[in-house]
Design a protein around this motif. Structure first.
Motif, PDB file in Angstrom:
ATOM      1  N   GLY A 181       1.068  -1.111   0.041  1.00 57.53           N
ATOM      2  CA  GLY A 181       0.071   0.021  -0.108  1.00 57.53           C
ATOM      3  C   GLY A 181       0.878   1.177  -0.041  1.00 57.53           C
ATOM      4  O   GLY A 181       2.029   1.017   0.261  1.00 57.53           O
ATOM      5  N   PRO A 182       0.199   2.349  -0.228  1.00 56.85           N
ATOM      6  CA  PRO A 182       1.009   3.597  -0.070  1.00 56.85           C
ATOM      7  C   PRO A 182       1.598   3.732   1.469  1.00 56.85           C
ATOM      8  O   PRO A 182       1.100   3.193   2.301  1.00 56.85           O
ATOM      9  N   THR A 183       2.450   4.612   1.433  1.00 58.41           N
ATOM     10  CA  THR A 183       3.143   5.043   2.725  1.00 58.41           C
ATOM     11  C   THR A 183       2.315   5.946   3.480  1.00 58.41           C
ATOM     12  O   THR A 183       2.026   7.183   2.483  1.00 58.41           O
ATOM     13  N   LEU A 184       1.678   5.740   4.316  1.00 57.92           N
ATOM     14  CA  LEU A 184       0.886   6.665   4.759  1.00 57.92           C
ATOM     15  C   LEU A 184       1.526   7.727   6.104  1.00 57.92           C
ATOM     16  O   LEU A 184       2.309   7.370   6.709  1.00 57.92           O
ATOM     17  N   ARG A 185       1.369   9.017   5.949  1.00 56.49           N
ATOM     18  CA  ARG A 185       1.858   9.824   6.942  1.00 56.49           C
ATOM     19  C   ARG A 185       0.847  10.436   8.018  1.00 56.49           C
ATOM     20  O   ARG A 185      -0.364  10.995   7.433  1.00 56.49           O
ATOM     21  N   LEU A 186       1.099  10.417   9.154  1.00 56.29           N
ATOM     22  CA  LEU A 186       0.363  11.125  10.099  1.00 56.29           C
ATOM     23  C   LEU A 186       1.250  11.906  10.964  1.00 56.29           C
ATOM     24  O   LEU A 186       2.340  11.755  11.041  1.00 56.29           O
ATOM     25  N   ARG A 187       0.530  13.150  11.133  1.00 62.15           N
ATOM     26  CA  ARG A 187       1.416  14.265  11.802  1.00 62.15           C
ATOM     27  C   ARG A 187       0.708  14.373  13.362  1.00 62.15           C
ATOM     28  O   ARG A 187      -0.593  14.560  13.668  1.00 62.15           O
ATOM     29  N   GLY A 204       1.716  -0.594  16.076  1.00 64.99           N
ATOM     30  CA  GLY A 204       2.577   0.760  16.716  1.00 64.99           C
ATOM     31  C   GLY A 204       2.153   2.099  16.898  1.00 64.99           C
ATOM     32  O   GLY A 204       2.558   2.842  17.564  1.00 64.99           O
ATOM     33  N   ALA A 205       0.759   2.217  16.329  1.00 67.93           N
ATOM     34  CA  ALA A 205       0.033   3.496  16.888  1.00 67.93           C
ATOM     35  C   ALA A 205      -0.774   3.144  18.088  1.00 67.93           C
ATOM     36  O   ALA A 205      -1.296   2.411  18.527  1.00 67.93           O
ATOM     37  N   TRP A 221       3.815   0.688  10.807  1.00 66.45           N
ATOM     38  CA  TRP A 221       3.235  -0.101   9.520  1.00 66.45           C
ATOM     39  C   TRP A 221       2.006  -0.423   9.927  1.00 66.45           C
ATOM     40  O   TRP A 221       1.363  -0.251  10.878  1.00 66.45           O
ATOM     41  N   TYR A 222       1.099  -0.707   8.730  1.00 69.89           N
ATOM     42  CA  TYR A 222      -0.237  -1.265   8.717  1.00 69.89           C
ATOM     43  C   TYR A 222      -0.300  -2.616   7.958  1.00 69.89           C
ATOM     44  O   TYR A 222       0.260  -2.757   7.070  1.00 69.89           O
ATOM     45  N   HIS A 223      -1.103  -3.440   8.429  1.00 64.17           N
ATOM     46  CA  HIS A 223      -1.603  -4.501   7.846  1.00 64.17           C
ATOM     47  C   HIS A 223      -2.696  -5.185   8.093  1.00 64.17           C
ATOM     48  O   HIS A 223      -3.318  -4.747   9.164  1.00 64.17           O
ATOM     49  N   SER A 224      -3.117  -6.169   7.400  1.00 70.50           N
ATOM     50  CA  SER A 224      -4.561  -6.774   7.555  1.00 70.50           C
ATOM     51  C   SER A 224      -4.212  -7.661   8.727  1.00 70.50           C
ATOM     52  O   SER A 224      -3.114  -8.078   9.153  1.00 70.50           O
ATOM     53  N   HIS A 225      -5.462  -8.052   9.703  1.00 69.82           N
ATOM     54  CA  HIS A 225      -5.143  -8.668  10.997  1.00 69.82           C
ATOM     55  C   HIS A 225      -6.598  -9.289  11.271  1.00 69.82           C
ATOM     56  O   HIS A 225      -7.199  -9.363  12.298  1.00 69.82           O
ATOM     57  N   VAL A 226      -6.815 -10.134  10.295  1.00 70.70           N
ATOM     58  CA  VAL A 226      -8.246 -10.893  10.657  1.00 70.70           C
ATOM     59  C   VAL A 226      -8.042 -12.410  11.015  1.00 70.70           C
ATOM     60  O   VAL A 226      -6.837 -12.949  10.457  1.00 70.70           O
ATOM     61  N   ALA A 276      -0.024  -4.757   3.235  1.00 70.58           N
ATOM     62  CA  ALA A 276       0.793  -4.178   4.239  1.00 70.58           C
ATOM     63  C   ALA A 276       1.228  -2.787   3.751  1.00 70.58           C
ATOM     64  O   ALA A 276       1.508  -2.889   2.380  1.00 70.58           O
ATOM     65  N   GLY A 277       1.716  -2.003   4.437  1.00 72.94           N
ATOM     66  CA  GLY A 277       2.270  -0.747   4.084  1.00 72.94           C
ATOM     67  C   GLY A 277       2.999  -0.146   5.097  1.00 72.94           C
ATOM     68  O   GLY A 277       2.960  -0.373   6.501  1.00 72.94           O
ATOM     69  N   MET A 278       3.838   1.027   4.926  1.00 74.94           N
ATOM     70  CA  MET A 278       4.406   1.714   5.878  1.00 74.94           C
ATOM     71  C   MET A 278       3.473   2.661   6.306  1.00 74.94           C
ATOM     72  O   MET A 278       2.932   3.310   5.652  1.00 74.94           O
ATOM     73  N   LEU A 279       3.820   3.276   7.483  1.00 76.24           N
ATOM     74  CA  LEU A 279       3.170   4.361   8.212  1.00 76.24           C
ATOM     75  C   LEU A 279       4.164   5.190   8.856  1.00 76.24           C
ATOM     76  O   LEU A 279       4.868   4.555   9.860  1.00 76.24           O
ATOM     77  N   ILE A 280       4.244   6.309   8.621  1.00 76.77           N
ATOM     78  CA  ILE A 280       5.142   7.256   9.211  1.00 76.77           C
ATOM     79  C   ILE A 280       4.308   8.291  10.171  1.00 76.77           C
ATOM     80  O   ILE A 280       3.246   8.973   9.568  1.00 76.77           O
ATOM     81  N   VAL A 281       4.821   8.632  11.387  1.00 77.90           N
ATOM     82  CA  VAL A 281       4.316   9.377  12.234  1.00 77.90           C
ATOM     83  C   VAL A 281       5.409  10.578  12.297  1.00 77.90           C
ATOM     84  O   VAL A 281       6.607  10.174  12.582  1.00 77.90           O
ATOM     85  N   GLU A 282       4.824  11.975  12.175  1.00 83.54           N
ATOM     86  CA  GLU A 282       5.774  12.741  12.177  1.00 83.54           C
ATOM     87  C   GLU A 282       5.536  13.654  13.396  1.00 83.54           C
ATOM     88  O   GLU A 282       4.080  13.819  13.729  1.00 83.54           O
ATOM     89  N   ASP A 283       6.412  14.387  13.970  1.00 87.11           N
ATOM     90  CA  ASP A 283       6.285  15.215  15.184  1.00 87.11           C
ATOM     91  C   ASP A 283       7.059  16.412  15.227  1.00 87.11           C
ATOM     92  O   ASP A 283       8.159  16.542  15.670  1.00 87.11           O
TER      93      ASP A 283
END
Ligand code: C2O
Ligand code: CU
Ligand code: CU
Length: 506
Positions: free
Chosen positions: A80-86, A109-110, A144-149, A162-169
């Motif tokens: 999946g795309p790399t998701l960014r959260l701030r 990890g979130a 990161w994010y992934h399915s979890h059924v 699955a994909g990467m998830l970047i948290v910025e601070d």
């Protein structure tokens, strides 16, 4: 059952594929394949006013040149795309499902409430949609994010959910490479196997259940031995072991040092010089490699790590000598190329000088008010006969937590919001990467030895082997019985077979 007993029962079945082995008909194609440009998933903001659409979908992807095969992805053909959260904003995602089976998106990890965690209690049916919203309030980190059924995580992640998830601070620390796709690269490492037509091969019975599924070819972001063109300067790699079961001993081909700047939960207090790094399934490490004086390409390589019920964890020189898993074709522990960094004078280095200090998140756990013991167990009963049946047949209840296989309707622990606990986690027969949802924890001791928090950092996955680990855990998000948090082995075949428990926080 002890290791010797297991060996007697199952020695004949212990033949896990080695990384350079030719177990499939596509072996020749694999040997020649690869070497293309590193695919970099698009970076998209997931904290906008409009919800970000994230559809799980069926795709087609050619791991081997000219041989596309069926895959899964979020929005993409594969991964999946790399998701960014701030930090300080709110995640705003609409998850859809265009596949044939229920899926989730778990934000590994979130720090999210249980109801937004995307765990096994939140399946999205084919054709359905679900709104995801949570306040982003945690330190900068590579997640990161992934399915979890439950029961499907292994196959769904393997095929691409699955994909990467970047948290910025706030702004990135001065001096660290931070231009995504230029000098700051996502590196999702996964082992895969293919049939003669280049299609993904997956199975979770027999030996693949015991060791977890091991592919024979390493991929990065869906490509075999890709080449990343990078500036002649410092480059940051966000390493994610997105494999179902394989561990990697990573290093640079010429043995040079690199700096680790972050682990699972965010920055280390200062860069740590290393020559190698072991990454277990689901672990992340951010490293910085200096290519300022390089003209020739430099490879990131992986030495095989053996992790099987009969022998536990072995690495490097111990590989390839003995009978059993990984021996044949491993070339005595030969290192495999994961990714090649090719310095390109046309790309401008933009990172400044390496910072001496980094904004590490606080480790403010305080004194634990409670203690719990967890054991990751590979047998619910102990009779050799039932072991044999389970080994060669299907999973049943072989895998468990404290001897009990995961049950959707059983809560295994009730935590109090904001209270620090000391968890002592031990494991059976081999190394298991233990993961806790909803938080990041501090590792205090491993196999009886004190762990240095300055080199370990905050973690959400820790390898449990032999003498076990002690961790300080505190949950600052709620989870009720309808959507509890999970704790489990992140070898996905173990997890699917029940090496998982769940807990509430209230
Ligand atoms: Cu990476 Cu329970 O998850
Ligand atoms: Cu998780
Ligand atoms: Cu395990």
């Amino acid at each position: 059952m002890d290791r010797r007993g297991f060996l007697l029962a199952g020695a004949a079945a212990l033949a896990a594929p080695a990384l350079t082995g030719g177990a499939t008909g596509a072996a020749d194609a694999q040997a020649k394949a690869g070497g293309g440009a590193l695919p970099v998933p698009p970076l998209v903001d997931a904290d906008g006013v409009q919800p970000l659409t994230l559809n799980a979908r069926k795709g087609r992807h050619a791991f081997l040149d000219g041989l596309p095969g069926p895959t899964l992805g979020y929005e993409q053909q594969y991964l999946g795309p790399t998701l960014r959260l701030r930090r300080g904003r709110r995640a705003n995602i609409e998850l859809g499902n265009r596949t044939d089976a229920p899926v989730t998106a778990h934000w590994h990890g979130a720090f999210v409430p249980g109801a937004m965690d995307g765990g096994p209690h939140s399946p999205v049916a084919p054709g359905a949609r679900a709104a995801v919203g949570f306040d982003v309030d945690q330190p900068a980190a590579t997640l990161w994010y992934h399915s979890h059924v439950h029961g499907r995580t292994g196959t769904q992640v393997y095929h691409g959910l699955a994909g990467m998830l970047i948290v910025e601070d706030g702004a990135p620390p001065a001096g660290l490479p931070a231009r995504y796709g230029h000098d700051d690269l996502p590196v999702i490492i996964q082992d895969r196997s293919f049939d003669s037509r280049g299609r993904l091969v997956y199975g979770s019975g027999g030996m693949a259940l015991m060791t977890g599924f091991l592919g024979d070819t390493i991929t990065v972001n869906g490509a075999i031995r890709p080449v990343a063109r990078v500036p002649k300067g410092r480059v940051r790699l966000r390493l994610l072991n997105g494999s179902n079961a394989r561990f990697y001993d990573l290093s640079l081909a010429d043995g040079r040092r690199f700096y680790q700047v972050a682990s699972d939960g965010g920055y280390l207090p200062a860069p740590v010089a290393r020559q190698g790094l072991r990454l277990a399934p689901a672990e992340r490490a951010e490293i910085v490699v200096d290519l300022a004086d390089d003209t020739a390409p430099l490879a990131l390589v992986a030495a095989p790590v053996e992790n099987a019920p009969m022998g536990g964890m072995m690495g490097g020189a111990m590989m390839g000598g003995g009978a059993g898993a990984g021996g044949a074709g491993a070339g005595g522990g030969a290192r495999a190329t994961v990714l090649t960094l090719a310095p390109d004078p046309a790309l401008v280095p933009v990172a400044g000088a390496m910072p001496a200090r980094l904004p590490a998140p606080p480790m403010d756990f305080g004194e634990p008010v409670r203690r719990r013991d967890f054991r990751l167990t590979m047998h619910a009963g102990s009779m050799a006969g039932s072991m044999l049946r389970r080994l060669f047949g299907n999973a049943g209840s072989v895998m468990g937590l404290n001897g009990r296989s995961f049950a959707m309707d059983r809560i295994d622990a009730a935590l109090r919001l904001g209270e620090t606990e000391l968890w002592r986690v031990s494991a059976d027969m081999m190394a298991h990467p233990f993961h806790v949802h909803g938080t990041a924890f501090q590792v205090l001791r491993r196999n009886g030895r004190t762990v240095d928090p300055a080199t370990e950092g905050l973690k959400d996955v820790v390898v449990v082997d032999g003498g076990g680990v002690e961790i300080l855990v505190r949950l600052d998000r709620r989870a009720d019985k309808a959507s509890p948090f999970m704790m489990h082995c992140h070898i996905l075949e173990h997890e699917d077979a029940g090496m998982m428990g769940q807990f509430t926080v209230g």
